[in-house]
Design a protein around this motif. Structure first.
Motif, short mmCIF file in Angstrom:
data_model
loop_
_atom_site.label_atom_id
_atom_site.label_comp_id
_atom_site.label_asym_id
_atom_site.label_seq_id
_atom_site.Cartn_x
_atom_site.Cartn_y
_atom_site.Cartn_z
N ILE A 260 32.43 25.24 43.88
CA ILE A 260 33.47 25.95 43.13
C ILE A 260 33.97 24.99 42.06
N VAL A 261 33.85 25.39 40.79
CA VAL A 261 34.19 24.51 39.67
C VAL A 261 35.68 24.21 39.64
N SER A 262 36.50 25.24 39.80
CA SER A 262 37.95 25.03 39.87
C SER A 262 38.58 26.20 40.61
N PHE A 263 39.78 25.97 41.11
CA PHE A 263 40.46 26.98 41.89
C PHE A 263 41.97 26.82 41.73
N GLN A 264 42.65 27.95 41.59
CA GLN A 264 44.11 27.97 41.56
C GLN A 264 44.58 29.21 42.31
N ALA A 265 45.67 29.10 43.04
CA ALA A 265 46.25 30.26 43.73
C ALA A 265 47.74 30.07 43.88
N GLY A 266 48.46 31.18 43.95
CA GLY A 266 49.89 31.11 44.16
C GLY A 266 50.49 32.48 44.34
N GLN A 267 51.77 32.47 44.67
CA GLN A 267 52.51 33.72 44.81
C GLN A 267 52.93 34.20 43.42
N THR A 268 52.97 35.51 43.27
CA THR A 268 53.41 36.09 42.01
C THR A 268 54.94 36.03 41.93
N PHE A 269 55.45 36.11 40.71
CA PHE A 269 56.88 36.25 40.52
C PHE A 269 57.23 37.71 40.76
N GLU A 270 58.44 37.94 41.26
CA GLU A 270 58.88 39.31 41.47
C GLU A 270 59.05 39.98 40.11
N ASP A 271 58.25 41.00 39.87
CA ASP A 271 58.23 41.68 38.58
C ASP A 271 57.55 43.02 38.78
N PRO A 272 58.09 44.10 38.24
CA PRO A 272 57.46 45.41 38.43
C PRO A 272 56.03 45.47 37.90
N ARG A 273 55.71 44.63 36.93
CA ARG A 273 54.35 44.63 36.38
C ARG A 273 53.33 44.11 37.37
N SER A 274 53.77 43.43 38.42
CA SER A 274 52.85 42.92 39.45
C SER A 274 52.29 44.04 40.32
N GLN A 275 52.89 45.19 40.27
CA GLN A 275 52.41 46.38 40.99
C GLN A 275 52.19 46.14 42.48
N GLY A 276 53.02 45.30 43.07
CA GLY A 276 52.93 45.05 44.51
C GLY A 276 52.01 43.91 44.90
N TYR A 277 51.27 43.35 43.95
CA TYR A 277 50.42 42.20 44.27
C TYR A 277 51.30 40.97 44.41
N THR A 278 51.09 40.22 45.48
CA THR A 278 51.98 39.11 45.81
C THR A 278 51.30 37.74 45.79
N VAL A 279 49.98 37.72 45.88
CA VAL A 279 49.22 36.46 45.85
C VAL A 279 48.03 36.65 44.91
N VAL A 280 47.83 35.68 44.02
CA VAL A 280 46.71 35.74 43.08
C VAL A 280 45.91 34.45 43.18
N ALA A 281 44.59 34.59 43.15
CA ALA A 281 43.70 33.42 43.16
C ALA A 281 42.74 33.52 41.99
N LYS A 282 42.51 32.37 41.35
CA LYS A 282 41.54 32.29 40.25
C LYS A 282 40.50 31.26 40.63
N SER A 283 39.26 31.71 40.75
CA SER A 283 38.14 30.83 41.09
C SER A 283 37.20 30.77 39.91
N GLU A 284 36.65 29.59 39.64
CA GLU A 284 35.67 29.45 38.57
C GLU A 284 34.36 28.93 39.16
N PHE A 285 33.27 29.59 38.76
CA PHE A 285 31.93 29.25 39.23
C PHE A 285 31.03 28.95 38.05
N ARG A 286 30.00 28.16 38.27
CA ARG A 286 29.04 27.84 37.20
C ARG A 286 28.29 29.07 36.71
N ASN A 287 28.00 30.00 37.65
CA ASN A 287 27.19 31.17 37.30
C ASN A 287 27.42 32.27 38.33
N LYS A 288 26.83 33.44 38.06
CA LYS A 288 26.99 34.57 38.97
C LYS A 288 26.30 34.32 40.31
#
Length: 111
Positions: free
Chosen positions: A42-70
């Motif tokens: 895994i090239v890089s990874f970040q994750a965290g809790q979302t801020f309380e905001d109506p635009r989050s549509q109920g999503y509370t945890v977000v993760a971003k993973s980066e890979f070299r290829n599919k």
């Protein structure tokens, strides 16, 4: 800094804050144990809790993973033991929804 070939964003709806923290702990384990051919892939990874905001549509945890290829992302999805363990444990945390999307960056900016 080289950019990864594939960026994957995964969003979870986990209402209970304690379970959100547990999910982030599971991700920490993945980042420490995910290997392909005995090497981290895994090239890089970040994750965290979302801020309380109506635009989050109920999503509370977000993760971003980066890979070299599919192919590496496909390995993560279907063969990576660390990710299999993560998915099994996450099922026990009251996850009410998951959204996964991925892309190859065509616009990149950084300071």
């Amino acid at each position: 800094m080289a950019s990864a070939g594939i960026v994957r964003v995964t969003m979870f709806k986990v209402p209970d804050e304690e379970n959100q923290q547990k999910l982030l702990g599971l991700y920490k384990t993945v980042t420490q144990t995910a290997v392909k051919n005995d090497r981290p892939y895994i090239v890089s990874f970040q994750a965290g809790q979302t801020f309380e905001d109506p635009r989050s549509q109920g999503y509370t945890v977000v993760a971003k993973s980066e890979f070299r290829n599919k192919e590496d992302m496909a390995y993560y999805d279907s063969e990576c033991q660390a990710h299999k363990n993560f998915k099994a444990a996450a099922r026990e945390l009251g996850v009410e929804g998951v959204l996964i999307t991925y892309f190859a960056p065509s616009v990149v900016m950084s300071l």
